[in-house]
Design a protein around this motif. Sequence first.
Motif, PDB file in Angstrom:
ATOM      1  N   ASP A   1       0.855  -1.185   0.000  1.00 39.61           N
ATOM      2  CA  ASP A   1       0.000   0.000   0.000  1.00 39.61           C
ATOM      3  C   ASP A   1       0.892   1.236   0.000  1.00 39.61           C
ATOM      4  OD1 ASP A   1      -1.506   2.297   1.078  1.00 39.61           O
ATOM      5  OD2 ASP A   1      -3.127   0.858   1.371  1.00 39.61           O
TER       6      ASP A   1
ATOM      7  N   THR B   1       0.349   4.194   0.793  1.00 41.64           N
ATOM      8  CA  THR B   1       0.125   5.128   1.899  1.00 41.64           C
ATOM      9  C   THR B   1       0.619   4.580   3.228  1.00 41.64           C
ATOM     10  OG1 THR B   1      -1.824   6.010   0.762  1.00 41.64           O
ATOM     11  CG2 THR B   1      -1.600   6.519   3.109  1.00 41.64           C
ATOM     12  N   THR B   2       0.259   3.313   3.521  1.00 45.62           N
ATOM     13  CA  THR B   2       0.602   2.719   4.818  1.00 45.62           C
ATOM     14  C   THR B   2       1.797   1.783   4.758  1.00 45.62           C
ATOM     15  OG1 THR B   2      -0.929   0.862   4.452  1.00 45.62           O
ATOM     16  CG2 THR B   2      -1.827   2.862   5.479  1.00 45.62           C
TER      17      THR B   2
ATOM     18  N   GLU C   1       1.781  -1.231   3.984  1.00 49.57           N
ATOM     19  CA  GLU C   1       1.386  -2.585   4.361  1.00 49.57           C
ATOM     20  C   GLU C   1       1.247  -3.447   3.105  1.00 49.57           C
ATOM     21  OE1 GLU C   1      -2.191  -2.329   6.586  1.00 49.57           O
ATOM     22  OE2 GLU C   1      -1.264  -1.349   8.323  1.00 49.57           O
TER      23      GLU C   1
END
Length: 296
Positions: free
Chosen positions: A36, A38-39, A41
């Motif tokens: 991801d 953004t995160t 993950e």
Amino acid sequence: MLKKSFTLAVLALGAFALSAGSVLAQTGTIEGTVLDGTTSETLPGVNVVIQDLDRGAATDVDGRFEISDVPVGSYTLLASFVGYQEETVAVEVNSGEATQVQIELAPSQVQLEDVVVTALGVEREEESLGYSIQEVEGGDLEQAGEQNFISSLAGRVSGAEVKSSNVMGGSSRITIRGPGSLSGDNQPLIVVDGIPLDNSNFNSLGQNTGGGGYDYGNAASMLNPSDIESVSILKGASAAALYGTRAADGVVQITTKSGSDRGGIGVSVQTGVSASQLYGFPDYQNKYGGGSSPNF
């Protein structure tokens, strides 16, 4: 003669084996992880496809994928997943090697239909309503810099007429689609988070008719424009049916900020300065006066 034929067959078989080994050696493997953006993950279930070969694989629970037996050459990987933007990555496959790739997907911004607050305070899509409604964002009202939020609606709501006082803290009034009564106030009902608010001014009859006095403002001036999230203008009798006869001239539905989207404690400070200067003073005679009552 038989021995010679057997030798030729052995040589042919060896040449075929060497050729097959050479072909198998001209392939490689593509391995990688999808994250991801953004995160950071890992993302399971992402489809990773080699566009040039129409071959691919899906990421496992750890976000990893592997595509084996890929011919040597340059390719483009396409990674796609629900709720994320598609991402393409160029890779180079070498013979007998595993090419490592890391792909980051950015969340996609989904454009939703316009949502408005109805008379019951329920959010519905604007296209599903059977009456006219117009919404003004709280940021637009705050940017206007008016003390009375009613004054900030001027020019932002179709069919609305806004009149403001020229004194500090003075009243502001609004009418929607013209006056509907010769003797009534003709202002729409103001509803703040489901609570009706009377926007009548506190001026005397003499002040309203130009006989002198001071404009002490009205209830709308008590609302801080910075606390308003959105303003919905409900027009027509069907839009205001739930509020009764008080809403015959329409409804100004105000939704205040809840603070639920803010993490922790937030402080915002706004300052403003206003000044006014009289253009000129008229000449008055203060020696004689008409007095009061019929006796002079």
